[in-house]
Design a protein around this motif. Structure first.
Motif, PDB file in Angstrom:
ATOM      1  N   LYS A   5       0.850  -1.180   0.000  1.00  0.00           N
ATOM      2  CA  LYS A   5       0.000   0.000   0.000  1.00  0.00           C
ATOM      3  C   LYS A   5       0.891   1.237   0.000  1.00  0.00           C
ATOM      4  CE  LYS A   5      -3.662   2.183   2.621  1.00  0.00           C
ATOM      5  NZ  LYS A   5      -4.462   2.194   3.830  1.00  0.00           N
ATOM      6  N   ILE A   6       0.413   2.292  -0.613  1.00  0.00           N
ATOM      7  CA  ILE A   6       1.173   3.547  -0.627  1.00  0.00           C
ATOM      8  C   ILE A   6       0.442   4.550   0.249  1.00  0.00           C
ATOM      9  CG2 ILE A   6       1.970   5.465  -2.051  1.00  0.00           C
ATOM     10  CD1 ILE A   6       2.329   3.493  -4.332  1.00  0.00           C
ATOM     11  N   ILE A   7       1.185   5.112   1.179  1.00  0.00           N
ATOM     12  CA  ILE A   7       0.606   6.169   2.008  1.00  0.00           C
ATOM     13  C   ILE A   7       1.250   7.498   1.610  1.00  0.00           C
ATOM     14  CG2 ILE A   7       0.081   4.654   3.954  1.00  0.00           C
ATOM     15  CD1 ILE A   7       2.549   5.998   5.363  1.00  0.00           C
ATOM     16  N   GLN A   8       0.504   8.541   1.789  1.00  0.00           N
ATOM     17  CA  GLN A   8       1.007   9.881   1.499  1.00  0.00           C
ATOM     18  C   GLN A   8       1.339  10.548   2.826  1.00  0.00           C
ATOM     19  OE1 GLN A   8      -2.482  11.246  -0.542  1.00  0.00           O
ATOM     20  NE2 GLN A   8      -1.685  10.635  -2.529  1.00  0.00           N
ATOM     21  N   ARG A   9       2.596  10.954   2.967  1.00  0.00           N
ATOM     22  CA  ARG A   9       3.005  11.587   4.212  1.00  0.00           C
ATOM     23  C   ARG A   9       2.548  13.041   4.279  1.00  0.00           C
ATOM     24  NH1 ARG A   9       8.974   9.038   4.312  1.00  0.00           N
ATOM     25  NH2 ARG A   9       8.518   8.736   2.130  1.00  0.00           N
ATOM     26  N   VAL A  10       2.273  13.635   3.130  1.00  0.00           N
ATOM     27  CA  VAL A  10       1.621  14.946   3.062  1.00  0.00           C
ATOM     28  C   VAL A  10       0.275  14.681   2.389  1.00  0.00           C
ATOM     29  CG1 VAL A  10       1.667  17.246   2.009  1.00  0.00           C
ATOM     30  CG2 VAL A  10       3.775  16.256   2.931  1.00  0.00           C
ATOM     31  N   PRO A  11      -0.833  15.060   3.018  1.00  0.00           N
ATOM     32  CA  PRO A  11      -2.145  14.761   2.430  1.00  0.00           C
ATOM     33  C   PRO A  11      -2.295  15.381   1.031  1.00  0.00           C
ATOM     34  CG  PRO A  11      -2.376  15.701   4.644  1.00  0.00           C
ATOM     35  CD  PRO A  11      -0.935  15.804   4.271  1.00  0.00           C
ATOM     36  N   ILE A  18      -0.543  23.354  -2.646  1.00  0.00           N
ATOM     37  CA  ILE A  18       0.838  23.799  -2.847  1.00  0.00           C
ATOM     38  C   ILE A  18       1.166  23.841  -4.336  1.00  0.00           C
ATOM     39  CG2 ILE A  18       3.267  23.144  -2.538  1.00  0.00           C
ATOM     40  CD1 ILE A  18       2.407  22.001   0.250  1.00  0.00           C
ATOM     41  N   THR A  19       0.750  22.827  -5.056  1.00  0.00           N
ATOM     42  CA  THR A  19       1.031  22.757  -6.492  1.00  0.00           C
ATOM     43  C   THR A  19       0.363  23.904  -7.237  1.00  0.00           C
ATOM     44  OG1 THR A  19       1.248  20.355  -6.314  1.00  0.00           O
ATOM     45  CG2 THR A  19       0.952  21.257  -8.530  1.00  0.00           C
ATOM     46  N   VAL A  20      -0.865  24.222  -6.887  1.00  0.00           N
ATOM     47  CA  VAL A  20      -1.539  25.366  -7.516  1.00  0.00           C
ATOM     48  C   VAL A  20      -0.754  26.639  -7.226  1.00  0.00           C
ATOM     49  CG1 VAL A  20      -3.609  26.813  -7.483  1.00  0.00           C
ATOM     50  CG2 VAL A  20      -3.836  24.324  -7.567  1.00  0.00           C
ATOM     51  N   LEU A  21      -0.328  26.805  -6.004  1.00  0.00           N
ATOM     52  CA  LEU A  21       0.452  27.988  -5.626  1.00  0.00           C
ATOM     53  C   LEU A  21       1.746  28.076  -6.437  1.00  0.00           C
ATOM     54  CD1 LEU A  21       0.540  30.406  -3.672  1.00  0.00           C
ATOM     55  CD2 LEU A  21       1.758  28.916  -2.068  1.00  0.00           C
ATOM     56  N   ILE A 169       4.427  18.401 -15.563  1.00  0.00           N
ATOM     57  CA  ILE A 169       5.342  18.647 -14.451  1.00  0.00           C
ATOM     58  C   ILE A 169       4.562  18.890 -13.159  1.00  0.00           C
ATOM     59  CG2 ILE A 169       7.057  20.265 -13.537  1.00  0.00           C
ATOM     60  CD1 ILE A 169       8.055  20.529 -16.489  1.00  0.00           C
ATOM     61  N   LEU A 170       3.454  19.616 -13.267  1.00  0.00           N
ATOM     62  CA  LEU A 170       2.624  19.844 -12.074  1.00  0.00           C
ATOM     63  C   LEU A 170       2.079  18.532 -11.524  1.00  0.00           C
ATOM     64  CD1 LEU A 170       0.628  23.043 -13.135  1.00  0.00           C
ATOM     65  CD2 LEU A 170       2.538  22.911 -11.513  1.00  0.00           C
ATOM     66  N   GLY A 171       1.649  17.638 -12.404  1.00  0.00           N
ATOM     67  CA  GLY A 171       1.169  16.329 -11.962  1.00  0.00           C
ATOM     68  C   GLY A 171       2.251  15.545 -11.247  1.00  0.00           C
ATOM     69  N   TRP A 172       3.433  15.509 -11.853  1.00  0.00           N
ATOM     70  CA  TRP A 172       4.579  14.810 -11.250  1.00  0.00           C
ATOM     71  C   TRP A 172       4.943  15.436  -9.901  1.00  0.00           C
ATOM     72  CZ3 TRP A 172       9.369  17.200 -10.477  1.00  0.00           C
ATOM     73  CH2 TRP A 172      10.374  16.365  -9.999  1.00  0.00           C
ATOM     74  N   PHE A 173       5.023  16.766  -9.878  1.00  0.00           N
ATOM     75  CA  PHE A 173       5.376  17.493  -8.654  1.00  0.00           C
ATOM     76  C   PHE A 173       4.342  17.233  -7.561  1.00  0.00           C
ATOM     77  CE2 PHE A 173       5.048  21.411  -6.065  1.00  0.00           C
ATOM     78  CZ  PHE A 173       6.326  21.424  -5.516  1.00  0.00           C
ATOM     79  N   ASN A 174       3.073  17.224  -7.940  1.00  0.00           N
ATOM     80  CA  ASN A 174       2.004  16.998  -6.981  1.00  0.00           C
ATOM     81  C   ASN A 174       2.168  15.654  -6.276  1.00  0.00           C
ATOM     82  OD1 ASN A 174      -1.647  17.095  -7.210  1.00  0.00           O
ATOM     83  ND2 ASN A 174      -0.310  17.196  -5.459  1.00  0.00           N
ATOM     84  N   ILE A 175       2.490  14.627  -7.036  1.00  0.00           N
ATOM     85  CA  ILE A 175       2.728  13.305  -6.441  1.00  0.00           C
ATOM     86  C   ILE A 175       3.988  13.343  -5.580  1.00  0.00           C
ATOM     87  CG2 ILE A 175       3.303  10.894  -6.948  1.00  0.00           C
ATOM     88  CD1 ILE A 175       0.434  11.496  -7.627  1.00  0.00           C
ATOM     89  N   LEU A 176       5.038  13.959  -6.104  1.00  0.00           N
ATOM     90  CA  LEU A 176       6.321  14.016  -5.406  1.00  0.00           C
ATOM     91  C   LEU A 176       6.184  14.623  -4.014  1.00  0.00           C
ATOM     92  CD1 LEU A 176       9.470  13.649  -5.733  1.00  0.00           C
ATOM     93  CD2 LEU A 176       9.484  16.074  -6.382  1.00  0.00           C
ATOM     94  N   ILE A 177       5.439  15.717  -3.900  1.00  0.00           N
ATOM     95  CA  ILE A 177       5.379  16.403  -2.606  1.00  0.00           C
ATOM     96  C   ILE A 177       4.409  15.774  -1.618  1.00  0.00           C
ATOM     97  CG2 ILE A 177       6.189  18.592  -3.562  1.00  0.00           C
ATOM     98  CD1 ILE A 177       3.298  19.644  -3.319  1.00  0.00           C
ATOM     99  N   THR A 178       3.739  14.691  -2.012  1.00  0.00           N
ATOM    100  CA  THR A 178       2.989  13.920  -1.008  1.00  0.00           C
ATOM    101  C   THR A 178       3.950  13.000  -0.236  1.00  0.00           C
ATOM    102  OG1 THR A 178       2.457  12.059  -2.480  1.00  0.00           O
ATOM    103  CG2 THR A 178       0.858  13.895  -2.378  1.00  0.00           C
TER     104      THR A 178
END
Length: 184
Positions: A5-11, A18-21, A169-178
């Protein structure tokens, strides 16, 4: 052995905000070089629809520009018929959009990249048309347009593709920062 299972440490809801910002400078502070963020957000969602993995880049960054290219060709031909040959603009759009959309969709039968990349391909086609019918008039997010009806369709194509690149890039970044973590 347990299921992975994958958990997100940042919701996700925080990561999305953050990504929108992070995206705002690309749409607000570059003047005539602004990117239309709404188009980037569509591609961001596309990245998630393709599984939210880096493999999605190849479908977005190949299929999307080709779909948009098909409509850039439509725009140049349409402009030629309305400006040089003095066709009625409404008739010209109706004739040439029918022909080029039919060709663009038919092309999807001939390459396996369009099998998995059919959503980005069609979004490239539709995003170009959205920019063509609205962005050219407003100029917002359509790039540094020149006013030349035979050059602007290509500038518009570049900006549509830049929106796709940013969205990926936003999609990738969004996943990365979780900060996803696999657990068993």
């Amino acid at each position: 052995m347990g299921e992975e299972k994958i958990i997100q440490r940042v919701p996700l809801w925080v990561a999305v905000a953050i990504t929108v910002l992070v995206s705002l400078p690309f749409g607000l502070f570059l003047g005539k070089y602004n990117i239309a963020l709404w188009a980037s957000f569509v591609v961001w969602a596309e990245y998630f629809a393709l599984g939210g993995r880096v493999e999605g880049f190849k479908y977005i960054l190949v299929s999307y520009p080709i779909g948009a290219l098909s409509m850039a060709i439509f725009a140049v031909i349409n402009n030629y018929f309305t400006i040089q040959l003095k066709w009625n603009p409404n008739i010209s759009v109706a004739v040439w959009i029918f022909i080029w959309v039919a060709i663009a969709v038919y092309i999807m039968n001939f390459n396996e990249i369009f099998e998995k990349g059919n959503l980005p391909y069609f979004n490239g086609l539709s995003m170009y048309l959205a920019f063509y019918f609205s962005g050219l008039k407003s100029g917002f997010g359509a790039g540094p347009l020149t006013g030349n009806p035979f050059v602007d369709p290509w500038i518009l194509w570049v900006w549509v593709v830049l929106a796709a690149i940013l969205g990926s890039i936003l999609g990738w970044f969004n996943i990365l920062i979780t900060f996803p973590k696999k657990i068993t």
